[in-house]
Scaffold this motif. Structure first.
Motif, PDB file in Angstrom:
ATOM      1  N   UNK A  32       0.843  -1.193   0.000  1.00  0.00           N
ATOM      2  CA  UNK A  32       0.000   0.000   0.000  1.00  0.00           C
ATOM      3  C   UNK A  32       0.878   1.243   0.000  1.00  0.00           C
ATOM      4  N   UNK A  33       0.346   2.309  -0.622  1.00  0.00           N
ATOM      5  CA  UNK A  33       1.052   3.581  -0.679  1.00  0.00           C
ATOM      6  C   UNK A  33       0.541   4.498   0.422  1.00  0.00           C
ATOM      7  N   UNK A  34       1.434   5.222   1.032  1.00  0.00           N
ATOM      8  CA  UNK A  34       1.088   6.162   2.098  1.00  0.00           C
ATOM      9  C   UNK A  34       1.427   7.565   1.623  1.00  0.00           C
ATOM     10  N   UNK A  35       0.479   8.522   1.691  1.00  0.00           N
ATOM     11  CA  UNK A  35      -0.857   8.371   2.268  1.00  0.00           C
ATOM     12  C   UNK A  35      -1.950   8.115   1.230  1.00  0.00           C
ATOM     13  N   UNK A  36      -1.599   7.729   0.026  1.00  0.00           N
ATOM     14  CA  UNK A  36      -2.590   7.614  -1.047  1.00  0.00           C
ATOM     15  C   UNK A  36      -3.558   6.461  -0.834  1.00  0.00           C
ATOM     16  N   UNK A  37      -3.162   5.477  -0.017  1.00  0.00           N
ATOM     17  CA  UNK A  37      -3.983   4.295   0.240  1.00  0.00           C
ATOM     18  C   UNK A  37      -4.275   3.526  -1.036  1.00  0.00           C
ATOM     19  N   UNK A  38      -3.380   3.568  -1.992  1.00  0.00           N
ATOM     20  CA  UNK A  38      -3.494   2.724  -3.173  1.00  0.00           C
ATOM     21  C   UNK A  38      -2.814   1.395  -2.890  1.00  0.00           C
ATOM     22  N   UNK A  39      -3.340   0.340  -3.479  1.00  0.00           N
ATOM     23  CA  UNK A  39      -2.848  -1.002  -3.195  1.00  0.00           C
ATOM     24  C   UNK A  39      -2.420  -1.664  -4.498  1.00  0.00           C
ATOM     25  N   UNK A  40      -1.310  -2.390  -4.453  1.00  0.00           N
ATOM     26  CA  UNK A  40      -0.914  -3.222  -5.587  1.00  0.00           C
ATOM     27  C   UNK A  40      -0.343  -4.525  -5.039  1.00  0.00           C
ATOM     28  N   UNK A  41      -0.335  -5.536  -5.881  1.00  0.00           N
ATOM     29  CA  UNK A  41       0.114  -6.855  -5.461  1.00  0.00           C
ATOM     30  C   UNK A  41       1.247  -7.326  -6.356  1.00  0.00           C
ATOM     31  N   UNK A  42       2.058  -8.178  -5.785  1.00  0.00           N
ATOM     32  CA  UNK A  42       3.119  -8.836  -6.540  1.00  0.00           C
ATOM     33  C   UNK A  42       3.135 -10.299  -6.125  1.00  0.00           C
ATOM     34  N   UNK A  43       3.052 -11.183  -7.110  1.00  0.00           N
ATOM     35  CA  UNK A  43       3.028 -12.622  -6.848  1.00  0.00           C
ATOM     36  C   UNK A  43       4.237 -13.272  -7.503  1.00  0.00           C
ATOM     37  N   UNK A  44       4.741 -14.256  -6.829  1.00  0.00           N
ATOM     38  CA  UNK A  44       5.870 -14.998  -7.372  1.00  0.00           C
ATOM     39  C   UNK A  44       5.903 -16.381  -6.742  1.00  0.00           C
ATOM     40  N   UNK A  45       6.819 -17.188  -7.248  1.00  0.00           N
ATOM     41  CA  UNK A  45       6.934 -18.575  -6.807  1.00  0.00           C
ATOM     42  C   UNK A  45       8.394 -18.851  -6.498  1.00  0.00           C
ATOM     43  N   UNK A  46       8.620 -19.523  -5.385  1.00  0.00           N
ATOM     44  CA  UNK A  46       9.973 -19.946  -5.049  1.00  0.00           C
ATOM     45  C   UNK A  46       9.965 -21.462  -4.911  1.00  0.00           C
ATOM     46  N   UNK A  47      10.992 -22.104  -5.465  1.00  0.00           N
ATOM     47  CA  UNK A  47      11.053 -23.559  -5.487  1.00  0.00           C
ATOM     48  C   UNK A  47      12.346 -24.036  -4.843  1.00  0.00           C
ATOM     49  N   UNK A  48      12.266 -25.230  -4.303  1.00  0.00           N
ATOM     50  CA  UNK A  48      13.448 -25.859  -3.740  1.00  0.00           C
ATOM     51  C   UNK A  48      13.322 -27.365  -3.959  1.00  0.00           C
TER      52      UNK A  48
END
Length: 931
Positions: free
Chosen positions: A470-486
């Motif tokens: 989230x951005x402060x103070x704009x209250x905008x939200x974004x997501x980031x997805x990823x995968x980690x393997x072992x």
């Protein structure tokens, strides 16, 4: 009485805003407003935490005490600049030569202004009396290129004239003797007429002042080489006794935007500005500044600014100010565009030119303010995997972000209870995440669906992570997805041992460390409670071992060899991946049993004849089926073996209630003495009836992979068995979202995305087209992606039971509608934000044929391989998207922006006026009625 009541309503409407409005302070703390004298202007700074959420306006107080509101074109005409600094704080710059400045001999400058702040109908004016002195001697000509105006002031008196008028009071109004000549259209107008056109023309004790907003009708764009100037070419004319005074008041300001590169921005302009100089220019100098303050050379070098002040004084030279993006003195800000993290860089540049004219005493100072904002730069966050195999935990990080980015939540599989979320923050960059979850514990216990067996002793652990920022103070939200393997070599495979009982095939398995999460199959049949019960399988299941006994004959067995001496039967046992159904481990048990008649699942029939048990005995070699051409597959004098399809050899079909019966007969050919005479034979009649019964409703959807089975009849003796049959899909379940908890109205396709707030509820119902079937919810989950196997996942229902993860996750309740449709109540709690989709695996069950439709969630109920028995039909259905949002905070407003408080006043006053008119009308009607 009624009139008094209505009057009260009217008064309440008019006073409603006073109930909610907080009073404004009479005076402000010293930290809220700051003033300063800078070069040629007054500087006022206001804290955004106070002014940002309020309406305000700047008012100048003139010599008579009247108020002149400074905004828009009026502010530009008077030399007032209303802006914000890099961080959003209020910033006001007022020229020493601006309107209503009390000028004492061009040395001391005084002004009275007030900032009027509004909250509802309240207003408070905070007055400031400012006094500044010129910090350096005025040059013959000084030009200022501000954000909203251009200003030039030129010396109008010679040195001896200054001495004569040293004690003269400064002029407050422009004399009628002054005229302004514009060279663009060669027109000359009175100075007062120029003021009416939006210009400011003024004279002080020693100077003539001309100020022009940008883009006036008399302005023009001039090209100097490859660059452009905003210019107003003008002269000031004054008629005096025996002489005329002509003053050049031409203004020119470079107008080309900066050039943006990947890592830096460059502001390039001509070194000398054509309309302001002649060919004979004496030595010139250049200086750059930041935020209105000139910098020394060592300051520029320390901040990695690139500025060469050793520039030739000719019209072909250029001056270049280059600043690395993100350098000190500027401000980097984050933003979100289509769920993409972007950044902008702001910096307020200053460039000052000074040169001497051809006479050597006509020095010019040219100062230009240049606010620069880079375009949005797309940033791809850096996802780093620090996982070390020997440490046996995931270790990941995401960066780099500016200081206005905060971690809102870190999404991982909702059934994970592992802790260890670490956060590291520095001034401008954040390495936001490290998520340790022990592979040996977390992966096996918390991530069963995220493991992949690679064969041998290798398996891959896969962690799906979603960062919600989230951005402060704009209250905008974004997501980031990823995968980690072992990938680890830690798999212990199961070991098998097979044996043969007197009438069964026996399989014993010693468990490994992965097979608990695989699904057991007999051939292509899932080993479910239904199959175990119907076929009389014996199953003993513990954490360490698995024991299976399959009776002969039964469904699931493979008949490899069928002879008169014995049947060689095989049991194929497999363990399959619970997601892909890929076979991960297999074992076969082979046993030999005595022959007998069998109905096979592929529609074949095997008949076994023993002629030695009849009285009298028969020669089995002379037997055949109804079709005399269908002879034994193998025969001796006493034994015969037939193998045929249920659709051949004269087999007939019959319907009996809910069963389809295939019937054939084994017949014996008598030996007769005279074929054309009445039969004379020593052989008796022999007839053996073979029946196989299959339920008519034993049909199944291709996706179900769960079967009910037929009943087999062999030699007239009943024996329970089942076969697998499939048919094309004819029914489809549907997941719908209701508009309220009454489930009387549902959202349709055109209504999506449906918007709800956090802490609201979702009401879902699984519908099926048949009124005789019950819909059951096997598993339900929410994802941030349209696909049901998305990375970000919250479990709602697991194995038919509500998965309530606590107050900070989604909570669910399951129940049935009066017509036995499964309903799901989802309470949106905590961290869920953005767009989500709901997915459910729906099962169908016929309560008339199955006792297991209405199962409880008793944790002590015995389950095969940890899984609840699945109903006859299942498929995944989805609903969405559902947009989950939070209430936005009030943003910063300037006076020109109408806030809700203003509209609330307008609404309240309107209601009050209507109420007052209503009161008057009612009271008048009552009086007329009485009289």
């Amino acid at each position: 009485m009624h009139c008094l009541l209505l009057v009260g309503v009217a008064v309440l409407c008019l006073t409603l805003p006073y109930v909610h409005a907080q009073p404004l302070p009479d005076s402000l703390p010293t930290t809220v407003l700051k003033t300063e004298c800078r070069d040629r202007y007054f500087y006022i700074w206001g804290d955004k935490t106070f002014f940002g959420s309020l309406q305000w306006q700047l008012e100048a107080i003139n010599y008579t005490g009247s108020i002149d509101i400074m905004r828009g074109p009026r502010a530009a005409q008077c030399g007032y600049t209303l802006t914000t600094d890099l961080y959003g704080n209020l910033e006001i710059r007022i020229s020493f030569l601006g309107c209503w400045v009390n000028n004492t001999k061009d040395i001391q400058f005084d002004i009275s202004v007030q900032i009027r702040v509004y909250r509802g109908m309240q207003s408070v004016a905070y007055i400031m009396d400012l006094t500044c002195s010129a910090n350096r001697t005025w040059d013959v000509r000084e030009i200022i290129c501000e954000e909203n105006y251009m200003e030039v002031s030129v010396l109008r008196l010679a040195e001896d004239d200054r001495i004569k008028v040293q004690l003269t009071a400064p002029a407050t109004r422009i004399s009628q003797t002054y005229r302004v000549e514009f060279l663009k259209n060669l027109t000359t107008i009175l100075a007062e007429d120029a003021i009416k056109r939006g210009y400011d023309v003024n004279v002080t004790l020693t100077r003539v002042v001309f100020r022009a907003p940008y883009n006036t009708p008399e302005s023009q764009v001039l090209q100097v080489g490859d660059y452009h100037l905003d210019a107003v070419l003008s002269k000031m004319l004054q008629k005096q006794t025996l002489r005329s005074l002509i003053i050049d008041t031409t203004i020119a300001c470079p107008s080309d935007p900066p050039v943006f590169q990947d890592l830096a921005l460059s502001w390039v302009s001509p070194a000398l500005l054509g309309p302001l100089v002649t060919d004979n220019v004496k030595p010139c100098s250049f200086a750059m500044g930041i935020n209105g303050i000139l910098l020394f050379k060592n300051d520029s070098e320390a901040n990695n600014y690139i500025f060469d002040d050793n520039i030739a004084c000719n019209v072909s030279s250029i001056v270049n100010v280059t600043v690395p993006i993100g350098a000190p003195g500027g401000y980097s800000e984050s933003d979100v565009v289509n769920n993409t993290y972007v950044t902008t860089y702001r910096i307020n540049l200053l460039l000052q030119r000074r040169w001497l004219g051809e006479f050597g005493d006509d020095q010019t100072t040219h100062t230009q303010y240049k606010p620069v904002v880079t375009p949005a730069i797309k940033q791809r966050p850096i996802f780093t995997d620090y996982t070390i195999k020997k440490d046996r935990y995931f270790n990941v990080s995401l960066g780099n972000f500016y200081s206005d980015v905060n971690l809102k939540s870190f999404c991982r599989p909702p059934y994970s209870t592992a802790t260890g979320l670490h956060r590291h923050t520095d001034l401008l960059h954040q390495k936001l995440q490290q998520y340790p979850g022990l592979l040996s514990d977390c992966a096996l216990l918390f991530l069963p669906s995220r493991q992949t067996f690679l064969g041998g002793i290798k398996r891959r652990y896969r962690l799906y992570v979603t960062y919600v920022m989230s951005l402060v103070p704009k209250e905008k939200v974004f997501t980031y997805s990823d995968v980690v393997e072992c990938i680890l070599e830690d798999v212990v495979p199961p070991t098998y041992n097979g044996s043969c009982g007197s009438d069964s095939l026996v399989l014993d398995m010693k468990r490994g460390n992965l097979d608990m999460y695989w699904l057991p199959y007999i051939r292509n049949l899932p080993l479910t409670n239904q199959l175990i019960t119907s076929q009389n399988y014996l199953v003993q299941n513990t954490d360490a071992a698995f024991h299976l006994e399959v009776p002969y004959p039964s469904v699931g067995l493979v008949y490899e060899v069928t002879t008169l001496s014995a049947f060689l039967v095989r049991l194929d046992f497999t363990l399959r991946d619970n997601q892909t159904l890929k076979v991960e481990s297999s074992y076969s048990v082979r046993c030999s049993f005595s022959p007998q008649s069998v109905c096979l699942s592929n529609g074949s029939m095997i008949a076994f004849v023993n002629g030695s048990v009849t009285k009298p005995k028969i020669d089995a070699r002379r037997t055949h089926l109804k079709d005399p051409t269908c002879k034994p597959l193998e025969a001796t004098e006493t034994l015969a073996l037939f193998s045929f399809s249920a659709y051949t050899c004269g087999t007939i079909q019959k319907f009996d209630s809910n069963y389809l019966i295939y019937e054939n007969e084994v017949m014996y050919d008598q030996v007769v003495l005279f074929p054309n005479q009445p039969i004379i034979s020593r052989d008796s009649n022999y007839r053996l009836t073979m029946r196989c019964r299959y339920p008519i409703k034993d049909t199944q959807w291709l996706s179900a992979q769960k079967e009910a089975a037929p009943v087999m009849m062999g030699l007239g003796l009943p024996s329970v068995t089942k076969v697998l049959r499939r048919r094309a899909r004819t029914h489809m379940a549907e997941l719908r979202i209701a508009k309220d908890d009454a489930y009387t109205s549902f959202y349709h396709l055109g209504d999506f995305p449906v918007s709800v707030q956090q802490a609201d509820s979702l009401y879902l119902q699984a519908d099926v087209p048949s009124t005789i079937l019950v819909s059951l919810l096997q598993d339900c989950w929410a994802t941030t992606f349209p696909n049901h196997d998305g990375h970000s996942r919250w479990n709602l229902v697991v194995d038919g039971c509500a998965a309530n993860g606590g107050a900070d996750t989604l909570s669910t309740t399951i129940y049935l509608s009066p017509d036995y449709s499964a309903r799901l109540h989802v309470k949106l709690n905590g961290e869920v934000n953005g767009q989500v989709y709901i997915h459910c695996r729906v099962s169908l069950c016929d309560p008339k044929r199955t006792d297991g439709c209405f199962q409880t969630c008793d944790k002590t109920t015995e389950r095969v391989f940890g899984k609840r028995a699945i109903s006859e039909f299942s498929e995944v259905v989805s609903a969405g998207p559902v947009k989950v949002g939070s209430k936005n905070e009030v943003g910063y407003q300037h006076l020109e922006t109408k806030s809700w408080s203003t509209w609330s006043w307008v609404l309240s006053i309107g209601l009050g006026v209507i109420a007052a008119l209503t009161v008057g009308a009612v009271c008048l009607a009552v009086r007329l009625y009485i009289h």
